[in-house]
Design a protein around this motif. Sequence first.
Motif, short mmCIF file in Angstrom:
data_model
loop_
_atom_site.label_atom_id
_atom_site.label_comp_id
_atom_site.label_asym_id
_atom_site.label_seq_id
_atom_site.Cartn_x
_atom_site.Cartn_y
_atom_site.Cartn_z
N THR A 37 47.45 36.53 38.25
CA THR A 37 46.63 37.78 37.63
C THR A 37 45.59 37.57 36.63
OG1 THR A 37 48.89 39.21 38.21
CG2 THR A 37 47.29 39.85 36.67
N ALA A 40 42.56 36.05 38.36
CA ALA A 40 41.79 36.96 38.97
C ALA A 40 41.08 37.97 37.85
CB ALA A 40 42.59 38.01 39.75
N ASP A 41 41.33 38.14 36.80
CA ASP A 41 40.68 38.87 35.68
C ASP A 41 39.92 38.11 35.14
OD1 ASP A 41 40.71 41.22 33.72
OD2 ASP A 41 41.52 39.96 32.30
N SER A 44 36.94 38.07 37.41
CA SER A 44 36.31 39.41 37.29
C SER A 44 35.35 39.44 36.24
CB SER A 44 37.31 40.49 37.23
OG SER A 44 36.99 41.80 37.09
N LYS A 49 33.26 39.68 42.31
CA LYS A 49 33.74 40.85 42.68
C LYS A 49 34.38 41.06 44.04
CE LYS A 49 29.65 42.77 42.48
NZ LYS A 49 28.68 41.65 42.29
N LYS A 50 34.72 42.18 44.42
CA LYS A 50 35.24 42.11 45.92
C LYS A 50 34.58 41.85 46.83
CE LYS A 50 37.87 45.38 48.76
NZ LYS A 50 38.32 46.73 49.11
N ARG A 73 43.71 38.07 45.01
CA ARG A 73 44.05 39.23 44.42
C ARG A 73 42.84 40.01 43.55
NH1 ARG A 73 49.55 38.57 40.77
NH2 ARG A 73 50.19 38.27 43.11
N LEU A 74 41.54 39.19 43.49
CA LEU A 74 40.59 39.88 43.09
C LEU A 74 39.76 40.53 44.21
CD1 LEU A 74 38.32 40.73 40.95
CD2 LEU A 74 37.42 38.19 41.42
N PHE A 163 45.56 43.27 34.58
CA PHE A 163 44.71 43.54 35.55
C PHE A 163 45.14 44.21 36.76
CE2 PHE A 163 42.32 41.70 39.34
CZ PHE A 163 41.22 42.20 39.01
N GLN A 164 44.50 45.19 37.28
CA GLN A 164 44.92 45.77 38.80
C GLN A 164 43.60 45.13 39.53
OE1 GLN A 164 47.66 47.43 39.31
NE2 GLN A 164 48.51 47.09 37.38
N GLY A 165 43.94 44.56 40.55
CA GLY A 165 43.06 44.43 41.66
C GLY A 165 42.78 45.40 42.43
#
Length: 518
Positions: A37, A40-41, A44, A49-50, A73-74, A163-165
């Motif tokens: 997590t 991934a953050d 970001s 980005k996605k 996760r990202l 962080f929320q993906g």
Amino acid sequence: MNLTQQLHETAKKMGNKPAYYFMDQSSTYAELDGAVTKFADGLSKLGVKKGDHVALVLGNSPHFVIGLHGALRLGATVIPINPIYTPDEIGYIVNNADVKAVVTLDLLVPLVEKMHKALPKVEHFIICETPQGQASELDSASLSVYPKMKSFTQLVASGDLGFQGPELEEDQTAVILYTSGTTGKPKGAMLTHKNLYSNAKDVSDYLHMSEDDRVITTLPMFHVFCLTVALNAPLMNGATILIDPKFSPKEIFRIAKKFEPTVFAGVPTMYNFLLQYQDGNPEDLQSLRLCISGGAAMPVALLQVFEKKFNVMVSEGYGLSEASPVTCFNPLDKPRKAGSIGQSILNVENKVVNELGEEVPVGEVGELIVRGPNVMMGYYKQPEETAATIHDGWLYTGDLARMDEEGYFYIVDRKKDLILVGGYNVYPREVEEVLYNHEDVVEVAVLGVPDPNLGEAVRSYVVSKNPKLTEDQLLIYCAEHLAKYKVPSSIEFLDELPKNTTGKILRRALKNQVIQTK
């Protein structure tokens, strides 16, 4: 559901259970999920980005596991790359795949320094610190000179556990695996979240993996065999993976004695080395309930001798990058057939067809084709290659096979000229292209020859305009442009190569010559 979401769910259920051991140090599922997590953050915050592409130029390590799941996760797409590839090979894949960030080892910092100008699309090089690396490589002075360089450790440390993906669609590309193509240049098989999740789950269920399993993960993680069978499938149900940075019989027996593994996955070459290792004690492997073999056909004699010595069943399977990869395995609840790749796994169909795509009768040889939720979306930026490989949802493997009356499949030969060196794919055209670039080479043909240790070896036949050109000179030249396993084991000089009436070089004639001289 997808792989990284499944990891998060597993961590919630059994957070204190070891997810992996590396260098004899453990990390729990909660710790692994937290690092994923935070990474991934961190990505970001760098602007990844996605949908962006992130390359992992890494060997077997926690960095790979965290990098893989963190990028997923990202919502990024991961491109695993063999770290022993040459700069030319790495550069081609990174540029072709439109990579935005590269995650690699500090040992490769000198390579990054040389290559960063040749990779204009790459905005960030994330460097993983290792015990073997030099800390000075990542000091503030170095980072100021090469501002694209970032520290993996610092990136994770700066990440937010909250962080929320983004939401991930099942048909979104999760991983692009580059495999050699008929043009000599690698082509990227686009595997979706559904492809990877379904195959990991089906393999895990088929092999009855559970939280009680401990899986030796010594196959290279950047290879699809390990990615699904020895990494994602075990993590699917809370098993513990025993990460081995580099295969050696001595280390495998040490790990086995210390951690009592239940599953080992390897290519036939590995089994041969384990069998030949003089200090190998069969008692050290007594905890194994299952050995898995893939990547190349396992000689029946080797399989039988290994099973007898170590008192463990070896289950052969079959797969390819384009199918995420597994399509067949010898079942655990039915008789194992030596020499067979087994039956279709759950949710996957295999059949043998003729040149018209019609299924052939039992026992007859044809091309093996595959259909299921594991079949790739296609090749990245190569619609023509995709159309030539997938027809009406069926993936044409290029391998010749037959099926018996009980639904067990047998690989008879390879339709293409693929050479399998220790389980690694080598296409003759790729090696030929390198040799053709040498100023003294006029013609060249490359083919695979039997090798007692690696299954096959690469042999090259060369016509040269320079009579003073030596085999050693060409081998050194190849080593500069090809990964080690692709470099020919021998080069033979000929006055001319055999050809047909249209001038096409006849590899089969050369192969027959090899057979006759044995």
